[in-house]
Design an enzyme around this catalytic site. Sequence first.
Site, short mmCIF file in Angstrom:
data_model
loop_
_atom_site.label_atom_id
_atom_site.label_comp_id
_atom_site.label_asym_id
_atom_site.label_seq_id
_atom_site.Cartn_x
_atom_site.Cartn_y
_atom_site.Cartn_z
N TYR A 142 0.85 -1.20 0.00
CA TYR A 142 0.00 0.00 0.00
C TYR A 142 0.88 1.25 0.00
O TYR A 142 0.70 2.17 -0.82
CB TYR A 142 -0.92 -0.01 1.22
CG TYR A 142 -1.69 1.27 1.42
CD1 TYR A 142 -2.60 1.74 0.47
CD2 TYR A 142 -1.51 2.03 2.58
CE1 TYR A 142 -3.31 2.92 0.66
CE2 TYR A 142 -2.22 3.21 2.78
CZ TYR A 142 -3.11 3.65 1.82
OH TYR A 142 -3.80 4.82 2.01
N ILE A 175 -8.23 8.55 9.02
CA ILE A 175 -9.51 9.24 9.15
C ILE A 175 -10.53 8.13 9.44
O ILE A 175 -10.42 7.02 8.91
CB ILE A 175 -9.91 9.94 7.82
CG1 ILE A 175 -8.76 10.81 7.30
CG2 ILE A 175 -11.19 10.74 7.96
CD1 ILE A 175 -8.54 12.11 7.98
#
Length: 233
Positions: A142, A175
């Site tokens: 990632y 988030i």
Amino acid sequence: MSKIILITGTSKGIGKAIANYYLKKDNIVIGCSRSESSINHKNYRHFSLEINNEIAVVNMIKNIKKEFQKIDILINNAGIASMNHILTTSIDTISKLFNTNFIGTFLFTREVSKVMMKQKNGRIINFTTVAKPLRLEGEAVYASSKAAIETFTQTASKELAPFNITVNAIGPTPIQTDLIKAIPKNKIDELLNKQTIKRFGTFEDIINVCDFFCDDKSNFITGQIIYLGGVNN
């Protein structure tokens, strides 16, 4: 004066929040996602596509140019995450991450830049992650897909500068969206503790940086990467 803003990945999370913010400021927002639109607003247009499908992206930008004649801002928000040890990471996982995160960002940047080049003005914002500078275990692939975006951002900023197009990137901290639901709590806590400001990021934190990069006064700022939360390389 309203602007034409293209945002990828607007069906939920960060992309949807950014889209709604700019719609409230009387801009025209064009969004896209794999799914149908989840935003209902007279100044919003939606395209359903895979962002790594070259033909679909080219046609989308052609349609936007035909209707609006210009694109002022591109926000390459769409992305996917995956957390796996390298020993248990499949080639399929790597392909999905790079196809969505990097190739999607590349295609939209390339096609939108062609429009911005003719108008001799434009702002492009890409998305990276704090997982890259923090070298987080389990996020090798990632983070690598986002590291590719960072290098692309900085090189593209040089190639597009002659056309008055700026290219910058935002690296959010976690988030509280669907993107992190599958990540174990102890891993999230470990990440937050590595930040200077030890809290989750918010949509407002990200929008603040978007506004800064998009501001007319920021025409001298390009090739920059801003990590939120006080994360340093």
